[in-house]
Enzyme design. Structure first.
Site, PDB file in Angstrom:
ATOM      1  N   GLY A   1       0.628  -4.620  24.613  1.00 56.01           N
ATOM      2  CA  GLY A   1       0.991  -4.253  23.240  1.00 56.01           C
ATOM      3  C   GLY A   1       2.021  -3.192  23.503  1.00 56.01           C
ATOM      4  O   GLY A   1       1.732  -2.228  24.199  1.00 56.01           O
ATOM      5  N   THR A   2       3.219  -3.335  23.012  1.00 58.35           N
ATOM      6  CA  THR A   2       4.278  -2.590  23.646  1.00 58.35           C
ATOM      7  C   THR A   2       5.481  -2.376  22.759  1.00 58.35           C
ATOM      8  O   THR A   2       5.559  -2.910  21.654  1.00 58.35           O
ATOM      9  CB  THR A   2       4.736  -3.362  24.897  1.00 58.35           C
ATOM     10  N   THR A   3       6.404  -1.575  23.257  1.00 51.07           N
ATOM     11  CA  THR A   3       7.727  -1.489  22.647  1.00 51.07           C
ATOM     12  C   THR A   3       8.747  -1.657  23.752  1.00 51.07           C
ATOM     13  O   THR A   3       8.724  -0.910  24.737  1.00 51.07           O
ATOM     14  CB  THR A   3       7.956  -0.117  21.997  1.00 51.07           C
TER      15      THR A   3
ATOM     16  N   ASP B   1       7.983   1.414  26.812  1.00 49.63           N
ATOM     17  CA  ASP B   1       6.934   2.422  26.932  1.00 49.63           C
ATOM     18  C   ASP B   1       6.130   2.094  28.185  1.00 49.63           C
ATOM     19  O   ASP B   1       6.558   1.282  29.004  1.00 49.63           O
ATOM     20  CB  ASP B   1       6.046   2.408  25.684  1.00 49.63           C
TER      21      ASP B   1
END
Lengths: 217, 217
Positions: free
Chosen positions: A16-18, A33
């Site tokens: 789950g990320t950017t 991130d």
């Protein structure tokens, strides 16, 4: 929304990320991130590196199921170095992105990972490519991805300018990551940034407490 | 995604104001803004709905979620506020209006799915913005809501500054709405703005082609 669906259905560890990649005048910055989580409630790693070097001037970053992403990038890295040995020249960024796209499209039923490929080559200079979940390949001046990207669409649309300088672009990427990490609970940790130009590759790591702060922090 | 059903969405889907709403305080008043799209499934059933609803002369609310639920809550509170202001003999406080909305949202939280942002001016507190999501009551310097708000969290976090002037606030609201409307499929149409201060409420409508455009438009 494609990305929310992706993260909630993933079993096991997901990033789950950017992630983002932005072209500037003379190069490209790719950033992410550093948080990996299970089910959105347990952080399994605070310092994972999601920026994978697939060749000297080509990086890709991963979103989605971590296992799928690592398997795909490993296969892609091999195929790209083989290709570049056969051609006797550094691979084109588009070639690297195509390799990923083929892997994603041909295995679309089993895989749950999306990629951003960015790099520099002699033919077209700095480029950014997105490979989406089902295997679509798209070239854009900049792109954002991962669950945290939802929150920064407005910011990125408003603040991106073509032909930025390297410093402006670093500021844009850092701000975007900081804003997304501030709103998305499955993005966080440190900000990893890689600046790719004709001259070489430069890693910048910005720890959480040195990230830009905004009005309510 | 291929559409399986042969009948149009508006025959079977609930009518929602999938939307973008925003309210912000400035010294001496508030500015509220909303888009104008109402959807039933994938059909747009109303492209010019004004989601800024009057609760009293200097108190408005912004509607989001289920259109029927939101409109009903606004009408009930409008009636209750009229009675209340006659009983106390003066204009009601913004906090009172927000509390009335909160009471209904909390009491019927299982049946209702609407979120109202209440904002206005009263002589005791000046400009105030209250959120009433799910039955909580909280005063904030600014608030965004609706499906389109996810895309602009990053933008509003970055751009909001304390002590903006009335014109800055209006520009901030218009920019935010424009960015959200261009990314969210459930937001669109025209932008409605209401500016409330000591002198009264001023309504404004900004047509789609007059909205600010950003990099890729």
């Amino acid at each position: 929304m494609e990305r929310h669906l992706m993260d909630s259905k993933i079993k096991g560890v997901s990033t789950g990320t950017t992630i983002l990649a932005v072209t500037f005048n003379g190069g490209v910055i790719i950033g992410s991130d550093s948080r990996a989580s299970i089910g959105g409630y347990y952080v399994s790693s605070k310092t994972i590196n999601k920026l994978i070097q697939v060749h000297d001037r080509i990086f890709c970053c991963i979103a989605g199921s971590l296992a799928d992403a690592q398997a795909v990038t490993k296969a892609a890295k091999f195929q790209i170095s083989f290709h570049s040995i056969q051609m006797e020249s550094p691979p084109l960024v588009k070639a690297a992105a195509s390799v990923l796209k083929e892997l994603c499209y041909n295995n679309k039923e089993e895989l749950q990972a999306g990629f951003i490929t960015a790099g520099w080559d002699r033919k077209k200079g700095p480029q950014v490519y997105t490979v989406a979940l089902g295997g679509m390949l798209l070239s854009q001046p900049f792109t954002i991805g991962g669950s945290g990207s939802t929150y920064i669409y407005g910011y990125a649309d408003a603040k991106y300018k073509p032909d930025m300088s390297k410093e402006e672009c670093l500021q844009f990427a850092t701000n975007a990551l900081a804003l997304a990490m501030g709103r998305d609970n499955v993005s966080g940790g440190v900000a990893h940034l890689v600046v790719i130009t004709e001259e070489g590759v430069e890693h910048v790591v910005i720890p959480g407490d040195k990230l830009p702060k905004f009005h309510d922090e | 995604m291929l559409e399986e059903s042969s009948e149009p969405g508006w025959l079977s889907e609930e009518v929602k104001t999938g939307t973008t709403i925003i309210a912000i305080e400035f010294d001496g008043g508030v500015v509220l803004g909303s888009d104008s799209r109402v959807s039933a499934g994938e059909t747009v059933v109303n492209r010019v709905m004004n989601k800024l609803s009057l609760l009293h002369d200097k108190i408005y609310c912004a509607l989001s979620g289920s259109a029927a639920d939101a409109q009903t809550i606004a009408e009930m509170v409008n009636y209750q506020l009229d009675v209340h202001s006659i009983e106390v003999g003066e204009d009601p406080q913004v906090r009172s209006a927000a509390t009335l909305v909160k009471n209904i949202s909390y009491k019927y939280k299982e049946e209702l799915s609407a979120h109202l942002i209440v904002a206005g001016w009263d002589k005791r507190g000046g400009g105030q913005v209250y959120v009433t999501l799910n039955g909580l009551l909280s005063r904030q310097p600014f608030a965004v809501g609706g499906s389109g708000s996810s895309y602009v969290y990053g933008f509003v976090d970055a751009e909001y500054r304390k002590a903006m002037s009335k014109e800055d606030c209006q520009q901030f609201v218009v920019n935010t709405l424009s960015l959200a409307m261009s990314r969210d499929g459930s937001s669109g149409g025209v932008a409605y703005l209401v500016t409330i201060d000591e002198k009264g409420a001023e309504e404004k409508c900004i047509l789609g082609n007059e909205l600010p455009t950003f990099y890729d438009q």
